[in-house]
Scaffold this motif. Structure first.
Motif, mmCIF file in Angstrom:
data_model
loop_
_atom_site.group_PDB
_atom_site.id
_atom_site.type_symbol
_atom_site.label_atom_id
_atom_site.label_comp_id
_atom_site.label_asym_id
_atom_site.label_seq_id
_atom_site.Cartn_x
_atom_site.Cartn_y
_atom_site.Cartn_z
ATOM 1 N N LYS A 24 -6.314 16.285 -24.953
ATOM 2 C CA LYS A 24 -6.142 17.586 -24.356
ATOM 3 C C LYS A 24 -7.070 17.540 -22.998
ATOM 4 O O LYS A 24 -6.278 18.088 -21.925
ATOM 5 N N ARG A 25 -8.054 17.003 -23.100
ATOM 6 C CA ARG A 25 -9.054 16.841 -21.853
ATOM 7 C C ARG A 25 -8.383 15.967 -20.632
ATOM 8 O O ARG A 25 -8.204 16.468 -19.462
ATOM 9 N N VAL A 26 -7.834 14.918 -21.045
ATOM 10 C CA VAL A 26 -7.091 13.921 -20.199
ATOM 11 C C VAL A 26 -5.633 14.652 -19.545
ATOM 12 O O VAL A 26 -5.568 14.832 -18.359
ATOM 13 N N ASP A 27 -5.107 15.266 -20.423
ATOM 14 C CA ASP A 27 -3.733 16.039 -20.000
ATOM 15 C C ASP A 27 -4.257 17.038 -19.146
ATOM 16 O O ASP A 27 -3.756 17.405 -17.923
ATOM 17 N N ALA A 28 -5.285 17.837 -19.309
ATOM 18 C CA ALA A 28 -5.774 18.953 -18.392
ATOM 19 C C ALA A 28 -6.308 18.403 -17.097
ATOM 20 O O ALA A 28 -5.806 19.177 -16.062
ATOM 21 N N LYS A 29 -6.980 17.348 -16.949
ATOM 22 C CA LYS A 29 -7.287 16.780 -15.612
ATOM 23 C C LYS A 29 -6.450 16.248 -15.066
ATOM 24 O O LYS A 29 -5.919 16.234 -13.795
ATOM 25 N N LYS B 66 -17.046 9.357 -10.711
ATOM 26 C CA LYS B 66 -16.902 9.847 -11.915
ATOM 27 C C LYS B 66 -15.751 10.968 -12.172
ATOM 28 O O LYS B 66 -15.103 11.125 -12.984
ATOM 29 N N ALA B 67 -16.022 11.706 -11.023
ATOM 30 C CA ALA B 67 -15.028 12.748 -10.939
ATOM 31 C C ALA B 67 -13.565 12.496 -10.901
ATOM 32 O O ALA B 67 -12.746 13.300 -10.983
ATOM 33 N N LYS B 68 -13.341 11.021 -10.562
ATOM 34 C CA LYS B 68 -11.934 10.760 -10.710
ATOM 35 C C LYS B 68 -11.267 10.232 -11.939
ATOM 36 O O LYS B 68 -10.194 9.676 -11.966
ATOM 37 N N TYR B 69 -12.129 10.464 -12.872
ATOM 38 C CA TYR B 69 -11.686 10.162 -14.370
ATOM 39 C C TYR B 69 -11.439 11.201 -15.265
ATOM 40 O O TYR B 69 -12.367 12.257 -15.169
ATOM 41 N N ALA B 70 -10.510 11.172 -16.113
ATOM 42 C CA ALA B 70 -10.272 12.330 -16.989
ATOM 43 C C ALA B 70 -11.264 12.161 -18.060
ATOM 44 O O ALA B 70 -11.754 13.330 -18.605
ATOM 45 N N LEU B 71 -11.902 11.091 -18.455
ATOM 46 C CA LEU B 71 -13.040 11.143 -19.251
ATOM 47 C C LEU B 71 -14.357 10.494 -18.746
ATOM 48 O O LEU B 71 -14.446 9.137 -19.005
ATOM 49 N N PRO B 72 -14.866 10.993 -17.630
ATOM 50 C CA PRO B 72 -15.763 10.657 -16.768
ATOM 51 C C PRO B 72 -17.160 9.801 -17.546
ATOM 52 O O PRO B 72 -17.672 8.938 -17.115
ATOM 53 N N PRO C 235 -8.421 6.765 -15.209
ATOM 54 C CA PRO C 235 -8.564 7.267 -13.701
ATOM 55 C C PRO C 235 -7.394 8.375 -13.526
ATOM 56 O O PRO C 235 -6.177 7.922 -13.810
ATOM 57 N N VAL C 236 -7.591 9.218 -12.723
ATOM 58 C CA VAL C 236 -6.728 10.298 -12.061
ATOM 59 C C VAL C 236 -6.610 10.572 -10.827
ATOM 60 O O VAL C 236 -6.538 11.724 -10.388
ATOM 61 N N GLU C 237 -7.016 9.253 -10.069
ATOM 62 C CA GLU C 237 -7.294 9.547 -8.590
ATOM 63 C C GLU C 237 -6.098 10.055 -7.852
ATOM 64 O O GLU C 237 -6.213 10.842 -6.751
ATOM 65 N N ASP C 238 -4.797 9.911 -8.174
ATOM 66 C CA ASP C 238 -3.494 10.273 -7.522
ATOM 67 C C ASP C 238 -2.492 10.649 -8.643
ATOM 68 O O ASP C 238 -2.597 10.286 -9.925
ATOM 69 N N LYS C 239 -1.311 10.901 -8.160
ATOM 70 C CA LYS C 239 -0.253 11.347 -9.029
ATOM 71 C C LYS C 239 0.219 10.076 -9.865
ATOM 72 O O LYS C 239 0.227 10.430 -11.160
ATOM 73 N N PRO C 240 0.417 8.884 -9.544
ATOM 74 C CA PRO C 240 0.710 7.735 -10.279
ATOM 75 C C PRO C 240 -0.099 7.595 -11.514
ATOM 76 O O PRO C 240 0.208 7.389 -12.757
ATOM 77 N N HIS C 241 -1.332 7.545 -11.147
ATOM 78 C CA HIS C 241 -2.382 7.549 -12.065
ATOM 79 C C HIS C 241 -2.683 8.516 -13.302
ATOM 80 O O HIS C 241 -2.916 8.173 -14.233
ATOM 81 N N ALA C 242 -2.531 9.807 -12.611
ATOM 82 C CA ALA C 242 -2.416 10.867 -13.474
ATOM 83 C C ALA C 242 -1.053 10.866 -14.603
ATOM 84 O O ALA C 242 -1.177 11.020 -15.882
ATOM 85 N N ARG C 243 -0.151 10.560 -13.971
ATOM 86 C CA ARG C 243 1.166 10.203 -14.999
ATOM 87 C C ARG C 243 1.012 9.243 -16.110
ATOM 88 O O ARG C 243 1.305 9.450 -17.103
ATOM 89 N N ASN C 244 0.233 8.126 -15.572
ATOM 90 C CA ASN C 244 0.003 6.970 -16.477
ATOM 91 C C ASN C 244 -1.160 7.420 -17.280
ATOM 92 O O ASN C 244 -1.153 6.947 -18.731
ATOM 93 N N LEU D 244 -1.555 16.600 -10.901
ATOM 94 C CA LEU D 244 -0.205 16.715 -10.589
ATOM 95 C C LEU D 244 0.465 17.985 -10.200
ATOM 96 O O LEU D 244 1.613 18.405 -9.894
ATOM 97 N N GLY D 245 -0.636 18.991 -10.031
ATOM 98 C CA GLY D 245 -0.291 20.291 -9.456
ATOM 99 C C GLY D 245 0.245 21.035 -10.795
ATOM 100 O O GLY D 245 1.150 22.098 -10.337
ATOM 101 N N LYS D 246 -0.004 21.197 -11.720
ATOM 102 C CA LYS D 246 0.511 21.778 -12.996
ATOM 103 C C LYS D 246 -0.305 22.804 -13.615
ATOM 104 O O LYS D 246 -0.386 22.856 -14.775
ATOM 105 N N ASP D 247 -1.112 23.166 -12.918
ATOM 106 C CA ASP D 247 -2.286 24.217 -13.228
ATOM 107 C C ASP D 247 -1.662 25.104 -14.102
ATOM 108 O O ASP D 247 -1.868 25.978 -14.926
#
Length: 68
Positions: free
Chosen positions: A55-60, A14-20, A26-35, A65-68
């Motif tokens: 906003k939760r999706v974007d933050a996760k 569940k930790a690999k999802y923006a809305l677990p 899913p935001v398990e890697d950079k391509p998934h995060a961008r998508n 993506l390393g944009k903290d």
């Protein structure tokens, strides 16, 4: 990209999802995060996602993506 079976999808932590709680975006890697960011923006614009959830999706996704 291969399709996941329901068992394989359930194996993703569940930790690999923006809305677990819903197992969405899913935001398990950079391509998934961008998508996830792109899809969340589309869904918010269509009225299917709240601004707070976007906003939760974007933050996760930004963390991945390393944009903290």
């Amino acid at each position: 990209m291969s399709k996941l079976t329901s068992d394989e999808r359930e194996d993703i932590p569940k930790a690999k999802y923006a809305l677990p709680e819903e197992r969405k975006y899913p935001v398990e890697d950079k391509p998934h995060a961008r998508n996830a960011k792109a899809r969340a923006a589309q869904q918010e614009k269509a009225g299917n996602l709240s601004k707070a959830d976007r906003k939760r999706v974007d933050a996760k996704a930004d963390q991945v993506l390393g944009k903290d």
